[in-house]
Design an enzyme around this catalytic site. Structure first.
Site, PDB file in Angstrom:
ATOM      1  N   TYR A 143       0.826  -1.211   0.000  1.00 35.36           N
ATOM      2  CA  TYR A 143       0.000   0.000   0.000  1.00 35.36           C
ATOM      3  C   TYR A 143       0.863   1.264   0.000  1.00 35.36           C
ATOM      4  CZ  TYR A 143      -4.736  -1.801   0.679  1.00 35.36           C
ATOM      5  OH  TYR A 143      -5.963  -2.392   0.506  1.00 35.36           O
ATOM      6  N   LYS A 194       2.976 -15.187   2.089  1.00 32.39           N
ATOM      7  CA  LYS A 194       3.342 -16.071   0.987  1.00 32.39           C
ATOM      8  C   LYS A 194       4.855 -16.277   1.059  1.00 32.39           C
ATOM      9  CE  LYS A 194       1.390 -17.036  -2.587  1.00 32.39           C
ATOM     10  NZ  LYS A 194       0.952 -18.396  -3.074  1.00 32.39           N
ATOM     11  N   ASP A 227      -3.078 -17.912   0.128  1.00 29.98           N
ATOM     12  CA  ASP A 227      -4.073 -18.532  -0.755  1.00 29.98           C
ATOM     13  C   ASP A 227      -4.790 -19.660  -0.019  1.00 29.98           C
ATOM     14  OD1 ASP A 227      -1.650 -19.926  -0.717  1.00 29.98           O
ATOM     15  OD2 ASP A 227      -1.766 -20.562  -2.821  1.00 29.98           O
ATOM     16  N   ASP A 251      -6.495  -7.000   3.680  1.00 25.08           N
ATOM     17  CA  ASP A 251      -7.603  -6.329   3.004  1.00 25.08           C
ATOM     18  C   ASP A 251      -8.543  -7.376   2.410  1.00 25.08           C
ATOM     19  OD1 ASP A 251      -9.061  -4.157   1.839  1.00 25.08           O
ATOM     20  OD2 ASP A 251      -8.085  -4.612  -0.078  1.00 25.08           O
ATOM     21  N   ASP A 255     -12.387  -9.081   4.022  1.00 20.55           N
ATOM     22  CA  ASP A 255     -13.673  -9.037   3.313  1.00 20.55           C
ATOM     23  C   ASP A 255     -14.306 -10.430   3.277  1.00 20.55           C
ATOM     24  OD1 ASP A 255     -13.568  -6.312   2.769  1.00 20.55           O
ATOM     25  OD2 ASP A 255     -14.110  -6.563   0.655  1.00 20.55           O
TER      26      ASP A 255
HETATM   27  C1  IPM Z   1     -10.497  -1.229   3.640  1.00 18.39           C
HETATM   28  C2  IPM Z   1     -10.724  -0.563   2.319  1.00 18.39           C
HETATM   29  C3  IPM Z   1      -9.568   0.371   2.035  1.00 18.39           C
HETATM   30  C4  IPM Z   1      -8.325  -0.470   1.890  1.00 18.39           C
HETATM   31  C5  IPM Z   1      -9.757   1.302   0.825  1.00 18.39           C
HETATM   32  C6  IPM Z   1     -11.034   2.102   0.907  1.00 18.39           C
HETATM   33  C7  IPM Z   1      -8.578   2.204   0.642  1.00 18.39           C
HETATM   34  O1  IPM Z   1     -10.921  -1.517   1.324  1.00 18.39           O
HETATM   35  O2  IPM Z   1     -10.390  -0.512   4.652  1.00 18.39           O
HETATM   36  O3  IPM Z   1     -10.417  -2.459   3.671  1.00 18.39           O
HETATM   37  O4  IPM Z   1      -8.023  -0.984   0.806  1.00 18.39           O
HETATM   38  O5  IPM Z   1      -7.621  -0.609   2.891  1.00 18.39           O
HETATM   39 MG    MG Z   2     -10.963  -3.510   2.012  1.00 15.40          MG
END
Ligand code: IPM
Ligand code: MG
Length: 370
Positions: A143, A194, A227, A251, A255
């Site tokens: 990042y 990884k 993975d 990240d 999710d």
């Molecule tokens: C998160 C989001 C952010 C990230 C974006 C909005 C920059 O997806 O907080 O997970 O990628 O970290």
């Molecule tokens: Mg995110």
């Protein structure tokens, strides 16, 4: 309480302002019923800041965030700002806050509320009772790594570059947070990278292993390739207690873990910095979900992730665990009573608006305080 807590609220874009409105009602409730007073300041971040200041986070707002006891953020981004230059996209506002406040440890609990077991896309028995904590490194890795950019190679080709980079201290400080947290839970950490293809992953594994041997060997440590972890999360998610991982893998994995619980609309997060000499640590709290521009302004969004982020704020920054419990129990009660926003709607339940969910939660808080 000795001194007022200084809270900076940044509602942001899309559904951010409307979910934050419900949080403000919970804050007011705390003021009235629990005799704790917050000094609240509100400001702009993301697209709304771009529209006013031309940048996704004004310097003045950054200064306020550095001074605040905690920052509570809604969400950033939306289609109207998608084509802006990379350096001033709404997301840069969020990334600047994380980087300049040095919020290197991002805690993302994935907790499956009993009433929502049916909302998961996985079989109920796989997710019922699920309680995972993802600790994501937040200020390093690809990042922020240099070099980065897009360059013209002059022969009709372009090259996009990002750099995955981690240092010993960056790995150790976030791993320490994970081990400490594990001790308050089931005492298991699974470190994810990884190491089979990336040197930064190999270093990660070596440093985590070393730290573990230097005072954390009461915690069970395992290692997993990223993975495989993504696969294991949908195969047998309950095998995990704390998952420790880098910025990019965190990240993605967070999710996935979030969706196991039925909805992104339910999940809070905390981003913490180092503790200073006075015991204070910079912190920002935000829901895991995004700005959901498709439903923004329609009073449909689920405010619970942001309200639960405020509960994490009370717990981790203000040492107000009882008040955090009140909110979390309140959320459980509201869900058990069948109230649902659209994202978690199920047969036989009552659909409510953003504001309706706020009303129901305040009633649940009243009942507990009675
Ligand atoms: C998160 C989001 C952010 C990230 C974006 C909005 C920059 O997806 O907080 O997970 O990628 O970290
Ligand atoms: Mg995110």
């Amino acid at each position: 309480m000795a001194s007022n807590k200084n809270l900076l609220i940044l509602p942001g874009d899309g559904i951010g302002p409307e979910v934050m409105r419900e949080v403000r009602r919970v804050v007011d409730w705390m003021d009235k019923r629990r005799a704790v007073t917050f000094d609240i300041d509100e400001d702009l971040v993301g697209g709304s800041a771009i529209d006013k200041h031309g940048v996704p986070l004004a310097d003045e707002t950054m200064d306020k965030a550095m001074e605040a006891d905690a920052v509570l953020l809604g969400a950033v981004g939306g289609p109207q700002w998608d084509n802006l230059d990379f350096s001033i996209k709404p997301e840069r506002g969020l990334l600047r806050l994380r980087k300049e406040m040095e919020l290197f440890a991002n805690l993302r609990p994935a907790l499956c509320f009993d009433a929502l077991v049916q909302a998961s896309s996985l079989k109920p028995e796989l997710v019922s009772g699920l309680d995972i904590m993802i600790v994501r490194e937040l200020t390093g890795g690809v990042y922020f790594g240099e070099p980065r950019g897009i360059e013209d190679l002059g022969n009709g080709e372009r090259r996009g570059i990002n750099t995955q980079v981690y240092t010993t201290s960056e790995i150790r400080r976030v791993a320490e947070v994970a081990f400490d947290l594990a001790r308050k839970r089931d005492s298991r950490v699974c470190s994810v990278e990884k190491a089979n293809v990336m040197e930064s992953g190999l270093l990660w594994r070596e440093e985590v292993t070393k730290l573990h041997g230097e005072g954390f060997d009461d915690v069970e440590l395992s290692h997993m390739y990223a993975d495989n972890c993504s696969m294991q999360l949908v195969r047998t998610p309950k095998q995990f207690d704390v998952i420790l991982t880098d910025n990019l893998f965190g990240d993605m994995l967070s999710d996935t873990a979030a969706m196991l619980t039925g909805s992104l609309g339910m999940l809070p997060s905390a981003s913490l910095g180092a503790t200073d000499e006075t015991g204070r640590r910079k912190a920002m709290y935000e829901p895991v979900h995004g700005s959901a521009p498709d439903i923004a302004g329609e009073n449909k969004a689920n405010p619970l992730a942001t309200i639960l982020s405020f509960a994490m704020n009370l717990r981790y920054s203000f040492d107000m665990g009882d008040e955090a419990d009140l909110i979390e129990n309140g959320v459980n009660k509201v869900l058990a009573s069948g109230k649902r926003t659209g994202d978690i709607m199920a047969a036989g339940c009552d659909i409510v608006s953003t504001e309706g969910m706020g009303d129901a939660l305040l009633r649940a808080l009243d009942e507990q305080a009675a």
